[in-house]
Design a protein around this motif. Structure first.
Motif, mmCIF file in Angstrom:
data_model
loop_
_atom_site.group_PDB
_atom_site.id
_atom_site.type_symbol
_atom_site.label_atom_id
_atom_site.label_comp_id
_atom_site.label_asym_id
_atom_site.label_seq_id
_atom_site.Cartn_x
_atom_site.Cartn_y
_atom_site.Cartn_z
ATOM 1 N N THR A 20 0.736 -1.283 0.029
ATOM 2 C CA THR A 20 0.061 -0.034 -0.041
ATOM 3 C C THR A 20 0.850 1.156 -0.134
ATOM 4 O OG1 THR A 20 -0.239 -0.046 2.561
ATOM 5 C CG2 THR A 20 -1.862 -0.987 1.178
ATOM 6 N N TRP A 21 0.436 2.279 -0.564
ATOM 7 C CA TRP A 21 0.894 3.692 -0.786
ATOM 8 C C TRP A 21 -0.107 4.773 -0.377
ATOM 9 C CZ3 TRP A 21 6.251 4.161 -1.879
ATOM 10 C CH2 TRP A 21 6.933 2.978 -1.990
ATOM 11 N N ILE A 22 0.561 5.533 0.452
ATOM 12 C CA ILE A 22 -0.571 6.714 0.597
ATOM 13 C C ILE A 22 -0.232 7.949 -0.512
ATOM 14 C CG2 ILE A 22 -0.757 8.861 2.278
ATOM 15 C CD1 ILE A 22 -1.842 6.161 3.299
ATOM 16 N N LEU A 23 -1.205 8.437 -1.118
ATOM 17 C CA LEU A 23 -1.383 9.481 -2.167
ATOM 18 C C LEU A 23 -1.156 10.732 -1.531
ATOM 19 C CD1 LEU A 23 -3.540 7.860 -4.863
ATOM 20 C CD2 LEU A 23 -1.045 7.647 -4.526
ATOM 21 N N VAL A 24 -0.228 11.605 -1.822
ATOM 22 C CA VAL A 24 -0.307 12.851 -1.381
ATOM 23 C C VAL A 24 -0.837 13.801 -2.372
ATOM 24 C CG1 VAL A 24 1.093 14.866 -0.806
ATOM 25 C CG2 VAL A 24 1.833 12.406 -0.176
ATOM 26 N N ALA A 25 -2.070 13.698 -2.212
ATOM 27 C CA ALA A 25 -2.906 14.634 -3.315
ATOM 28 C C ALA A 25 -4.376 14.889 -2.531
ATOM 29 C CB ALA A 25 -3.264 13.668 -4.527
ATOM 30 N N VAL A 26 -4.924 16.059 -2.960
ATOM 31 C CA VAL A 26 -6.206 16.244 -2.518
ATOM 32 C C VAL A 26 -7.060 15.071 -2.698
ATOM 33 C CG1 VAL A 26 -8.114 18.104 -2.670
ATOM 34 C CG2 VAL A 26 -5.845 18.849 -3.217
ATOM 35 N N PRO A 27 -7.525 14.558 -1.505
ATOM 36 C CA PRO A 27 -8.078 13.416 -1.528
ATOM 37 C C PRO A 27 -9.621 13.306 -2.255
ATOM 38 C CG PRO A 27 -7.632 13.826 0.765
ATOM 39 C CD PRO A 27 -7.146 14.847 -0.072
ATOM 40 N N GLN A 28 -10.203 14.406 -2.294
ATOM 41 C CA GLN A 28 -11.770 14.552 -2.915
ATOM 42 C C GLN A 28 -11.436 14.381 -4.229
ATOM 43 O OE1 GLN A 28 -10.571 16.529 -0.402
ATOM 44 N NE2 GLN A 28 -12.173 16.742 1.030
ATOM 45 N N MET A 29 -10.263 14.689 -4.961
ATOM 46 C CA MET A 29 -9.971 14.684 -6.588
ATOM 47 C C MET A 29 -9.662 12.980 -6.839
ATOM 48 S SD MET A 29 -7.043 17.825 -6.804
ATOM 49 C CE MET A 29 -6.874 17.868 -8.688
ATOM 50 N N VAL A 30 -9.302 12.461 -5.995
ATOM 51 C CA VAL A 30 -9.250 10.954 -6.217
ATOM 52 C C VAL A 30 -10.496 10.242 -5.872
ATOM 53 C CG1 VAL A 30 -6.804 11.097 -6.553
ATOM 54 C CG2 VAL A 30 -7.789 10.270 -4.430
ATOM 55 N N ARG A 31 -11.398 10.740 -5.169
ATOM 56 C CA ARG A 31 -12.600 10.011 -4.565
ATOM 57 C C ARG A 31 -13.340 9.308 -5.574
ATOM 58 N NH1 ARG A 31 -16.387 7.444 -3.085
ATOM 59 N NH2 ARG A 31 -18.226 7.920 -1.790
ATOM 60 N N THR A 32 -13.574 10.003 -6.719
ATOM 61 C CA THR A 32 -14.482 9.260 -7.698
ATOM 62 C C THR A 32 -14.009 8.109 -8.315
ATOM 63 O OG1 THR A 32 -13.490 10.734 -9.666
ATOM 64 C CG2 THR A 32 -15.622 11.565 -8.418
ATOM 65 N N HIS A 33 -12.618 7.941 -8.255
ATOM 66 C CA HIS A 33 -11.812 6.504 -8.748
ATOM 67 C C HIS A 33 -11.456 5.472 -7.583
ATOM 68 C CE1 HIS A 33 -12.151 8.211 -12.477
ATOM 69 N NE2 HIS A 33 -11.624 9.449 -11.955
ATOM 70 N N PHE A 73 8.104 9.140 -5.317
ATOM 71 C CA PHE A 73 8.489 8.703 -4.084
ATOM 72 C C PHE A 73 8.842 9.615 -3.135
ATOM 73 C CE2 PHE A 73 8.297 4.827 -6.689
ATOM 74 C CZ PHE A 73 7.252 4.457 -6.526
ATOM 75 N N ARG A 74 8.356 9.920 -1.973
ATOM 76 C CA ARG A 74 8.691 10.765 -0.922
ATOM 77 C C ARG A 74 9.428 10.382 0.249
ATOM 78 N NH1 ARG A 74 9.630 15.501 -3.339
ATOM 79 N NH2 ARG A 74 7.795 16.518 -4.219
ATOM 80 N N SER A 75 8.830 9.084 0.491
ATOM 81 C CA SER A 75 9.286 8.296 1.602
ATOM 82 C C SER A 75 8.656 6.890 1.508
ATOM 83 C CB SER A 75 9.198 9.011 2.866
ATOM 84 O OG SER A 75 7.943 9.003 3.223
ATOM 85 N N LYS A 76 9.320 6.080 2.188
ATOM 86 C CA LYS A 76 8.545 4.672 2.152
ATOM 87 C C LYS A 76 6.992 4.630 2.251
ATOM 88 C CE LYS A 76 8.997 0.117 4.154
ATOM 89 N NZ LYS A 76 9.452 -0.644 5.220
ATOM 90 N N GLY A 77 6.482 4.250 1.400
ATOM 91 C CA GLY A 77 5.002 4.384 1.502
ATOM 92 C C GLY A 77 4.192 5.499 1.032
ATOM 93 N N VAL A 78 4.937 6.380 0.655
ATOM 94 C CA VAL A 78 4.281 7.886 0.351
ATOM 95 C C VAL A 78 4.666 8.216 -1.134
ATOM 96 C CG1 VAL A 78 4.066 10.424 0.794
ATOM 97 C CG2 VAL A 78 4.523 8.696 2.693
ATOM 98 N N LEU A 79 3.464 8.499 -1.766
ATOM 99 C CA LEU A 79 3.862 8.654 -3.300
ATOM 100 C C LEU A 79 3.031 10.219 -3.803
ATOM 101 C CD1 LEU A 79 4.365 7.928 -6.173
ATOM 102 C CD2 LEU A 79 2.530 6.450 -6.352
ATOM 103 N N VAL A 80 3.722 10.911 -4.165
ATOM 104 C CA VAL A 80 3.100 12.084 -4.709
ATOM 105 C C VAL A 80 2.840 12.035 -6.308
ATOM 106 C CG1 VAL A 80 3.301 14.654 -5.089
ATOM 107 C CG2 VAL A 80 4.597 13.604 -3.051
ATOM 108 N N PRO A 81 1.459 11.867 -6.739
ATOM 109 C CA PRO A 81 1.320 11.441 -7.948
ATOM 110 C C PRO A 81 1.421 12.719 -8.723
ATOM 111 C CG PRO A 81 -0.860 11.611 -6.716
ATOM 112 C CD PRO A 81 0.249 11.791 -5.758
#
Length: 99
Positions: free
Chosen positions: A51-64, A75-83
């Motif tokens: 699993t990876w945490i997405l660093v993005a406005v959560p509501q922008m990815v909500r529909t998917h 990749f910013r750190s272990k388990g963190v991804l800036v799309p």
């Protein structure tokens, strides 16, 4: 996927069961609407973190939430991804960009 929902289900069901059932949780998206982070479950879970945490406005990815996507980013750190880009598998083979 909703990271907070997944975390709760992981505690209840165990990691492997939670990973296998991630797209079916009835709370999926509930916390994202309130600003909680979204997370991504990798298809290839044998090659490291699942699993990876997405660093993005959560509501922008909500529909998917629950959809099969392809994510490009840093990749910013272990388990963190800036799309920087998210493409959706819409079944046509084209993978249209959604973010």
């Amino acid at each position: 996927m909703d990271a907070q929902c997944f975390s709760q289900k992981k505690e209840e069901l165990g990691l492997e069961t939670a990973l296998n059932q991630a797209g079916t949780f009835d709370c999926s998206g509930q916390f994202v609407e309130q600003g909680a982070p979204a997370a991504l479950v990798k298809e290839d879970r044998d090659s490291g973190d699942a699993t990876w945490i997405l660093v993005a406005v959560p509501q922008m990815v909500r529909t998917h939430m629950g959809d099969r996507v392809r994510v490009t980013g840093q990749f910013r750190s272990k388990g963190v991804l800036v799309p920087s880009r998210i493409d959706l598998d819409d079944g046509s083979g084209e993978w249209p960009r959604v973010f």
